[in-house]
Design an enzyme around this catalytic site. Sequence first.
Site, PDB file in Angstrom:
ATOM      1  N   ARG A   9     -13.348  13.001  -3.132  1.00 26.62           N
ATOM      2  CA  ARG A   9     -12.246  12.494  -3.962  1.00 26.62           C
ATOM      3  C   ARG A   9     -12.488  12.750  -5.443  1.00 26.62           C
ATOM      4  NH1 ARG A   9      -8.648   8.625  -1.655  1.00 26.62           N
ATOM      5  NH2 ARG A   9      -9.134   8.171   0.522  1.00 26.62           N
ATOM      6  N   THR A  35      -0.396  10.452  -2.211  1.00 25.54           N
ATOM      7  CA  THR A  35      -0.695  11.008  -3.530  1.00 25.54           C
ATOM      8  C   THR A  35       0.004  12.342  -3.742  1.00 25.54           C
ATOM      9  OG1 THR A  35      -2.839   9.894  -3.597  1.00 25.54           O
ATOM     10  CG2 THR A  35      -2.543  11.788  -5.045  1.00 25.54           C
ATOM     11  N   HIS A  86       0.883  -1.167   0.000  1.00 19.51           N
ATOM     12  CA  HIS A  86       0.000   0.000   0.000  1.00 19.51           C
ATOM     13  C   HIS A  86       0.919   1.216   0.000  1.00 19.51           C
ATOM     14  CE1 HIS A  86      -3.352   2.508   2.068  1.00 19.51           C
ATOM     15  NE2 HIS A  86      -3.506   2.511   0.767  1.00 19.51           N
TER      16      HIS A  86
END
Length: 532
Positions: A324, A244, A219
């Site tokens: 998102r 991100t 992850h």
Amino acid sequence: MITGRVNPAMTLDKHGITGLGTIHYNLLEPALIEEALKRGEGHLGQGGTFLVTTGRHTGRSPKDKFVVRTPGVEDHIWWENNAPMTPKGFDRLYADMLAHMKGGTYFVQDLYGGADPTHRLDVRLVTELAWHGLFIRHLLHRPEVGELANFSPEYTIINCPGFRANPKHHNCRSETVIALNFEKKIILIGGTAYAGENKKSVFTLLNYILPGKGVMAMHCAANHAIGNPDDSAIFFGLSGTGKTTLSADPTRVLIGDDEHGWSETGIFNFEGGCYAKTINLNPEAEPEIYATTRTFGTVIENMVHDPDSFELNFTDDSLTANMRCAYPLHYISNASDTARGGQPGTIIMLTCDAFGVLPPIARLTPAQAMYHFLSGFTSKIAGTERGVTTPEPTFSTCFGAPFMPRRPEVYGRLLREKMARHAATCWLVNTGWTGGAYGTGSRMPIRATRALLKAAMAGVLAGGSFRKDTNFGFEVPIRCDGVADILLDPRRTWDSPDAYDRQAAKLVRMFADNFAQYTPFIDDDVKAVALS
């Protein structure tokens, strides 16, 4: 009726899924948006984006996720972390979901999980929402038209947000259910329109399959130096830690922002896109991600917007703090064409420390790296999961416990072996609070974090002076260009050093109590870290 592009030998009836109405196979983005608009699933936003809300589920539902307990997986699943479902419960769930689907319109996407052809997984998603088809086309790898003729899915995911499970009848917890059956190679999702469940289901599959092949499933985000894929770095971290944002460095090539594998040939992205949080998204600090919110086809999920102009509100979290956007990787100008890189020389473990105790960066030995990897300390950020409204300190092993089917030591040993083989340097980076805990202190300045990461990946930080942290024993740099010296010593940022010491002692105890579960399974040098 059947529309779209499909291998006739692999239609849904070959999977035993019959009696449906219209089935749209592998529609492209414009057609999916057209269908979603016709069906009233959302709105066309600025730049051709697709705006959607997901109802009561605006985040994952980890307590509603189950693994079917069959003989083939019995000895390989981490059952303390993965709720079991009986095979009979799954069979009843599957039969009832198929009955729910009769006569309905469904959208099928045939896609790849994994950019490395040697290790990729062929996945078919069947969903009753057109925009879920658009979402998953962004988030997985899209086959070429010619490849669809021979596409044969290894796993099939069926997602019916309109279906409601029966806990007693289906051996689950609520009307919402995510059920993984590794024996039948089927995943069933019902009772939630939150699109993230689709991609995380594929991630969970790869996290189970790849370690059996000696491939580390992670992850993490990843990038590499421009013109040099062998100068690569990986960024572990849960949602809200900055994976991100920090991996999308314009001075480096982005491999991916969330899920990767580490094989004998290097690292590769599981995904073909990004699923970025947009709350307080700053066009100056994050211009590339911000630009995608006005780019054709981007899915804008759970964002408040003006009803007339569809102008997005990046600060209004009345729907959720977990707002998102989902977009294909090529929307980022510096994204890798191959979504692959060489063996990583730098490993970053991102944590969001709501206690305000950890320094902004620390260098870890291999034993310390395994300790912090298994600990997976961070804070759940508001909205990422149902019910989380303020940062909650938590331990999520491997920085991704909800997606780890196998026991943590399996992933920990793989990480340690690969770090040793490729002489990778590991850094723990705190993107959480400084100058006090959440509610008193302030969030770590992103400019300072970026300056520290740049110095670490360039090898400059390793050549400087360090002090030994009295709480955790790792090495902390004393100075770094572009970063105030006081920030590197969190105790000095607090108004009361004594209050810092009490908070630090509390956090150390939490680490020790959490790590006790792993001591029977780890080597002595890692145990020494836990006991130091």
